[in-house]
Each structure stands twice: as structure tokens, then as C-alpha cells.
Scaffold this motif. Structure first.
Motif, PDB file in Angstrom:
ATOM      1  N   LEU A  47       9.513  55.365  36.753  1.00 48.46           N
ATOM      2  CA  LEU A  47      10.246  54.822  35.605  1.00 48.46           C
ATOM      3  C   LEU A  47       9.762  55.427  34.287  1.00 48.46           C
ATOM      4  O   LEU A  47      10.569  55.747  33.414  1.00 48.46           O
ATOM      5  CB  LEU A  47      10.120  53.298  35.571  1.00 48.46           C
ATOM      6  N   LEU A 134      15.693  52.136  27.932  1.00 45.34           N
ATOM      7  CA  LEU A 134      14.898  51.073  28.556  1.00 45.34           C
ATOM      8  C   LEU A 134      15.792  50.082  29.302  1.00 45.34           C
ATOM      9  O   LEU A 134      15.465  49.652  30.414  1.00 45.34           O
ATOM     10  CB  LEU A 134      14.049  50.353  27.505  1.00 45.34           C
ATOM     11  N   ILE A 135      16.925  49.731  28.711  1.00 44.01           N
ATOM     12  CA  ILE A 135      17.876  48.832  29.388  1.00 44.01           C
ATOM     13  C   ILE A 135      18.421  49.503  30.641  1.00 44.01           C
ATOM     14  O   ILE A 135      18.463  48.910  31.724  1.00 44.01           O
ATOM     15  CB  ILE A 135      19.022  48.421  28.431  1.00 44.01           C
ATOM     16  N   TRP A 136      18.849  50.768  30.506  1.00 44.29           N
ATOM     17  CA  TRP A 136      19.405  51.520  31.631  1.00 44.29           C
ATOM     18  C   TRP A 136      18.382  51.631  32.766  1.00 44.29           C
ATOM     19  O   TRP A 136      18.713  51.411  33.932  1.00 44.29           O
ATOM     20  CB  TRP A 136      19.835  52.897  31.148  1.00 44.29           C
ATOM     21  N   LEU A 137      17.124  51.943  32.414  1.00 45.81           N
ATOM     22  CA  LEU A 137      16.094  52.064  33.448  1.00 45.81           C
ATOM     23  C   LEU A 137      15.809  50.728  34.128  1.00 45.81           C
ATOM     24  O   LEU A 137      15.515  50.699  35.327  1.00 45.81           O
ATOM     25  CB  LEU A 137      14.803  52.614  32.847  1.00 45.81           C
ATOM     26  N   SER A 138      15.895  49.639  33.388  1.00 48.38           N
ATOM     27  CA  SER A 138      15.690  48.324  34.000  1.00 48.38           C
ATOM     28  C   SER A 138      16.755  48.050  35.051  1.00 48.38           C
ATOM     29  O   SER A 138      16.452  47.607  36.161  1.00 48.38           O
ATOM     30  CB  SER A 138      15.730  47.219  32.940  1.00 48.38           C
ATOM     31  N   VAL A 139      17.994  48.338  34.721  1.00 49.10           N
ATOM     32  CA  VAL A 139      19.109  48.089  35.649  1.00 49.10           C
ATOM     33  C   VAL A 139      19.095  49.102  36.787  1.00 49.10           C
ATOM     34  O   VAL A 139      19.055  48.738  37.971  1.00 49.10           O
ATOM     35  CB  VAL A 139      20.457  48.140  34.892  1.00 49.10           C
ATOM     36  N   GLY A 141      16.795  51.316  37.603  1.00 47.67           N
ATOM     37  CA  GLY A 141      15.519  51.364  38.312  1.00 47.67           C
ATOM     38  C   GLY A 141      15.453  50.344  39.428  1.00 47.67           C
ATOM     39  O   GLY A 141      15.080  50.667  40.556  1.00 47.67           O
ATOM     40  N   LEU A 142      15.824  49.089  39.124  1.00 52.98           N
ATOM     41  CA  LEU A 142      15.816  48.056  40.171  1.00 52.98           C
ATOM     42  C   LEU A 142      16.818  48.369  41.265  1.00 52.98           C
ATOM     43  O   LEU A 142      16.506  48.249  42.455  1.00 52.98           O
ATOM     44  CB  LEU A 142      16.122  46.684  39.559  1.00 52.98           C
TER      45      LEU A 142
END
Length: 196
Positions: A47, A134-139, A141-142
Motif C-alpha cells: 500500500l 489514500l481513499i482509493w488505496l483504502s477501497v 487495497g482491501l
């Protein structure tokens, strides 16, 4: 391209993920997640590498647009339609567009390029792009972590020669995800090519 990225991730780990995210985010995060499931690399590192590669890529497009944007777009009809669409989105949504740029599959390079050509402040772009990444990676990434876990389990079942049904289900699920992403991209491409 996937095999190439996978080999790079195995050989170079986080650097390969960052380079992959510079060009194509989801695929690199998915392959990084699969490598993490196999204990080749650490998923939080995937990430972080994804964040670095994505922000550098977005800012490279932004600065390219800032310094070469208008003449470049004027000479390329295919880019003109996308640039007009991105310009309309920028007028309408402003900061929201910069934050959401990672979710515009098919327009991720064009939108930062057009934003740069529109002479938006580099600091403003950087801050909003960082928030959006950061928002895109949170979504993503999970999603890619769990998808990578499913792929890893399917590969383990296949290797143990007992998982024909598991492999079929995982393959169908993977196909459904990619079919949905493809349909979404086609829809965005058609919208981008729509005349004013």
C-alpha cells in the motif's frame, strides 16, 4: 502485462509495485496482494509503494499538462473529446474531481493532464490528489487483498490437486470482477467521447 508485473514484483518487491502503480494501479495492487498472501512481501508495504507510485504518476501527468497541455491536446482528436469531458467535470466538481480522479478508469491520465493545463495550483493538486489516493488505496487495497487471498487459496487448491470446484468458483468470481471493471470502463469511454 500481468506476467511482466508479477515477475517484477517477485524480483523487486515494493519498487515493482510503485512502478506498476505509476502506470496501472489495480493490477499492481492485486499482484502485490497475491505476493503478500504468499509471504513474498508485506501488504502494508504494498500500500505504501502503491501510494508513492500513484502520487508520482498523477503529478507527472499534471506537470506534463501544465507545461505542454494545450498544444498537445489541440493536435490529438482522441484526446480533445476526453479533455472536453474532463474540463466539464473540473468546472462542475473542482476539488471533488481531483480527489476522485483515481476512480475514473480510462481518464486517470487525461484528467490530471487537463487539470495541469487548466493552471490549477500545484500545491492544491498535490494535496487533493494525496487525499484521493489514500481513499482509493483504502477501497482498492482491501478489495485486492481479499481478491488476492481468494486467488492464493485457489492456487493452493489447484496445487494440491483437490480444488477443481474451488478453482472454478474463484475463476468465475475473478472473471465477474474484471467483466464489471471492463463494462464500467466502456461506459466511461463512451461518455468521454460524447460530443459537447
Amino acid at each position: 502485462m500481468i506476467e511482466w508485473l508479477q515477475e517484477l514484483i517477485i524480483a523487486y518487491g515494493y519498487i515493482a509495485v510503485a512502478i506498476g502503480c505509476f502506470f496501472e494501479g489495480e493490477t499492481s495492487i492485486l499482484l502485490g496482494a497475491i505476493a503478500a498472501q504468499q509471504d513474498v512481501i508485506w501488504f502494508p508495504g504494498v500500500l505504501i509503494a502503491g501510494l508513492i507510485g500513484t502520487v508520482i504518476g498523477d503529478n507527472a501527468w499534471f506537470y506534463a499538462g501544465r507545461y505542454m497541455g494545450k498544444p498537445f491536446i489541440a493536435r490529438r482528436p482522441a484526446w480533445r473529446a476526453r479533455a472536453r469531458y474532463a474540463g466539464r467535470l473540473l468546472d462542475r466538481y473542482g476539488a471533488g474531481l481531483i480527489i476522485g480522479v483515481r476512480f475514473f478508469y480510462g481518464l486517470r491520465s487525461v484528467i490530471p493532464f487537463v487539470i495541469g493545463a487548466a493552471r490549477v495550483s500545484p500545491l492544491k493538486f498535490f494535496i487533493y490528489d494525496l487525499i484521493g489516493t489514500l481513499i482509493w488505496l483504502s477501497v482498492i487495497g482491501l478489495l485486492m487483498y481479499f481478491l488476492g487471498s481468494a486467488v492464493g487459496r485457489a492456487l493452493t487448491a489447484l496445487q494440491s490437486d483437490r480444488g477443481g470446484a474451488t478453482l472454478l468458483i474463484a475463476g468465475l468470481a475473478l472473471f465477474a470482477v474484471f467483466a464489471a471493471l471492463f463494462a464500467w470502463r466502456v461506459r466511461l469511454d463512451r461518455r468521454a467521447r460524447r460530443p459537447d
